[in-house]
Motif scaffolding. Structure first.
Motif, PDB file in Angstrom:
ATOM      1  N   UNK A 156      10.313   5.729  -6.261  1.00 47.00           N
ATOM      2  CA  UNK A 156       8.901   6.002  -6.543  1.00 47.00           C
ATOM      3  C   UNK A 156       8.175   6.529  -5.320  1.00 47.00           C
ATOM      4  N   UNK A 157       8.508   5.996  -4.157  1.00 47.36           N
ATOM      5  CA  UNK A 157       7.792   6.384  -2.942  1.00 47.36           C
ATOM      6  C   UNK A 157       8.140   7.810  -2.503  1.00 47.36           C
ATOM      7  N   UNK A 158       9.424   8.105  -2.377  1.00 46.13           N
ATOM      8  CA  UNK A 158       9.823   9.442  -1.925  1.00 46.13           C
ATOM      9  C   UNK A 158       9.489  10.491  -2.984  1.00 46.13           C
ATOM     10  N   UNK A 159       9.549  10.075  -4.261  1.00 51.71           N
ATOM     11  CA  UNK A 159       9.166  10.987  -5.341  1.00 51.71           C
ATOM     12  C   UNK A 159       7.691  11.355  -5.221  1.00 51.71           C
ATOM     13  N   UNK A 189       0.861  -1.190   0.000  1.00 54.99           N
ATOM     14  CA  UNK A 189       0.000   0.000   0.000  1.00 54.99           C
ATOM     15  C   UNK A 189       0.889   1.230   0.000  1.00 54.99           C
ATOM     16  N   UNK A 190       0.996   1.862  -1.131  1.00 54.47           N
ATOM     17  CA  UNK A 190       1.881   3.023  -1.272  1.00 54.47           C
ATOM     18  C   UNK A 190       1.436   3.896  -2.425  1.00 54.47           C
ATOM     19  N   UNK A 191       2.401   4.467  -3.132  1.00 52.14           N
ATOM     20  CA  UNK A 191       2.068   5.365  -4.233  1.00 52.14           C
ATOM     21  C   UNK A 191       1.327   4.647  -5.350  1.00 52.14           C
ATOM     22  N   UNK A 192       1.504   3.316  -5.428  1.00 50.31           N
ATOM     23  CA  UNK A 192       0.795   2.556  -6.459  1.00 50.31           C
ATOM     24  C   UNK A 192      -0.708   2.686  -6.337  1.00 50.31           C
ATOM     25  N   UNK A 193      -1.204   2.805  -5.095  1.00 51.12           N
ATOM     26  CA  UNK A 193      -2.636   2.907  -4.867  1.00 51.12           C
ATOM     27  C   UNK A 193      -3.203   4.277  -5.205  1.00 51.12           C
ATOM     28  N   UNK A 240       0.574  -1.871 -13.466  1.00 51.88           N
ATOM     29  CA  UNK A 240       0.340  -1.033 -12.283  1.00 51.88           C
ATOM     30  C   UNK A 240      -0.293  -1.843 -11.154  1.00 51.88           C
ATOM     31  N   UNK A 241      -1.136  -2.832 -11.526  1.00 49.93           N
ATOM     32  CA  UNK A 241      -1.744  -3.685 -10.519  1.00 49.93           C
ATOM     33  C   UNK A 241      -0.703  -4.499  -9.781  1.00 49.93           C
ATOM     34  N   UNK A 263       1.983   8.774   4.394  1.00 54.48           N
ATOM     35  CA  UNK A 263       2.090   7.629   5.295  1.00 54.48           C
ATOM     36  C   UNK A 263       2.136   6.310   4.539  1.00 54.48           C
ATOM     37  N   UNK A 264       1.334   6.176   3.473  1.00 52.44           N
ATOM     38  CA  UNK A 264       1.375   4.963   2.656  1.00 52.44           C
ATOM     39  C   UNK A 264       2.776   4.747   2.093  1.00 52.44           C
ATOM     40  N   UNK A 265       3.310   5.781   1.494  1.00 52.43           N
ATOM     41  CA  UNK A 265       4.617   5.673   0.842  1.00 52.43           C
ATOM     42  C   UNK A 265       5.732   5.475   1.864  1.00 52.43           C
TER      43      UNK A 265
END
Length: 476
Positions: A168-171, A76-80, A287-288, A378-380
């Protein structure tokens, strides 16, 4: 020079995420669904029931719920939030349909890989539990396949360091913070000839410091943080997404119609902008998988640390990660985007979901933007933590347990977190897609090869449950 690098990355991405890998992911998930007799549908309720259960005699470092939350922290992060948006913008609403397909069959994949991780895990010299695809490839398929295990581990380190884990997350975090606090970039500083908002600089420093503080504590600290943040933020995010959907309930049937129609006839929905079903499938499935990680082989690394002696039971609990991530959270994001029409207004990435929340929530846009920003941060943040654990375990396998090398890698990982915000969004996601695809291939091969083991363990566990239920019925 940057344009040439970008063009090269695009070519590699198109090769890795071409039709063969898409077919392989779906085929393996479908194969396991059939081989395991639809375990993800038959025993979904049982998995939910046992999600918080404790098994006193189980070996491991964290509870089954802790292992699930550690895995969810990485998924659960930026992908969502960002990934769903980029998929729908690039492939149309139909991309969400293929996310669902990938998730439904992917639950069987996640179940099998996490079952195998518990079955073939081992205890390291210093007493901590290690497991994952590299061990079920080597110990399940045999020593002659060790080279395949090493390939997986190399790509696993790459995904953590250069893909899902850091950039990807910090971006995503830094762009969300900048979008809220400094959307016009009126407060900037020049670094290496490029102007950056102070919001990005400050975010990079603060997040990096918090990441460093948590990672020093190892798995147990990561798990304890994840068990608090992940459920709380997931509920908050779903709650606000549901508000958008409920307030626009009349538009929901039309949204589902667009999603299904766009999956098989994309040009009719996008006005000809996207005419290939393959493109829609590619964006949706890529992406999934980026979001729920089914088939990547990452979640098994966390599952292996669960305090349980029942591989199948942990498989059922771990497969819930794919259910919550895609069927619940990604669907919430996708519906808000399609309902508000935010996918077709010239925006991309985080800005798409931000507009959807701004248009759909009955609050001032500043409030809606703040809510989404907090959720994404928070997710990322938890995804960064989870993927550090995954990639460290991959490196530990490659270095045969040389923990001083792993600790040095941890420092490098933290450095990459700091530099992530200064990369372009397109390059970040392309690199992540490439490593994701490469990581999945050796794991999928192993899952097919060891499917008979997964089927045997499943039958043994289901028979045990049936016998237990039968005895309880006789007592009544």
């Amino acid at each position: 020079m940057l344009e040439k690098i970008g063009a090269f990355l695009d070519k590699v991405d198109n090769i890795v995420w071409g039709a063969p890998l898409i077919v392989l992911l779906l085929a393996v998930g479908l194969f396991l669904t059939i081989r395991l007799k639809g375990i993800q549908f038959r025993k979904l309720g049982h998995g939910l029931k046992n999600m918080f259960s404790k098994e006193g005699e189980g070996h491991g470092e964290v509870s089954s719920f802790g292992a699930l939350c550690t895995a969810l922290s990485a998924t659960i992060g930026t992908g969502n939030i960002v990934g769903v948006a980029t998929a729908i913008v690039a492939g149309g609403p139909g991309a969400l349909f293929w996310m669902w397909v990938a998730a439904l069959v992917g639950m069987a994949t996640k179940y099998a890989e996490c079952l195998l991780a518990v079955k073939y895990r081992k205890v390291s010299d210093d007493g901590h539990i290690v497991g994952g695809p590299f061990y079920y490839i080597e110990n399940g398929m045999g020593p002659k396949w060790k080279w395949l295990a090493k390939i997986f581990a190399v790509f696993g380190v790459g995904v953590g360091l250069l893909g899902i884990g850091t950039f990807t997350q910090i971006n995503g975090i830094s762009n969300a913070v900048k979008s809220f606090f400094d959307p016009s970039e009126s407060h900037t500083i020049s670094i290496f000839g490029t102007q950056y908002s102070w919001a990005i600089i400050i975010t990079a420093i603060v997040i990096t410091l918090f990441v460093a503080l948590v990672l020093i504590g190892g798995l147990k600290r990561i798990s304890s943080v994840a068990q608090v943040i992940v459920p709380f933020m997931a509920v908050i995010y779903v709650l606000f997404a549901l508000i958008v959907i409920v307030l626009n309930i009349k538009a929901v049937p039309g949204a589902f119609k667009l999603i299904v129609k766009g999956a098989f006839n994309p040009s009719a929905v996008t006005g000809g902008a996207i005419g290939s079903i393959i493109v829609v499938m590619q964006k949706g499935i890529a992406r999934g998988v980026f979001s729920n990680e089914a088939g990547l082989g990452s979640a098994p690394i966390a599952a292996a640390a669960a305090q349980t002696n029942e591989p199948a039971k942990q498989g059922l609990i771990s497969m819930l990660g794919t259910f919550f991530d895609t069927i619940v959270i990604c669907t919430m994001t996708g519906l808000t985007i399609v309902i508000t029409g935010s996918w077709n207004v010239g925006l991309d990435g985080y800005a798409v979901t931000e507009r959807a929340f701004g248009q759909g929530l009955p609050f001032p846009e500043q409030v809606s933007s703040f809510i989404l920003m907090v959720c994404l941060v928070f997710f990322a943040f938890t995804t960064i933590l989870g993927w550090n654990y995954y990639s460290e375990r991959c490196l530990e396998y490659l270095t045969k347990g040389r923990l001083h090398i792993v600790k040095g890698y941890r420092i490098l990982y933290i450095i990459c977190v700091f530099f992530g915000p200064f990369m372009t969004i397109k390059a970040v996601w392309t690199i992540a897609d490439i490593f994701n695809g490469l990581m999945a291939i050796p794991n999928l091969i192993a899952l097919v090869a060891l499917s008979s083991v997964a089927a045997f363990e499943t039958k043994k566990y289901v028979d045990k449950l049936n016998n237990k239920n039968s005895k309880n019925a006789q007592k009544l």
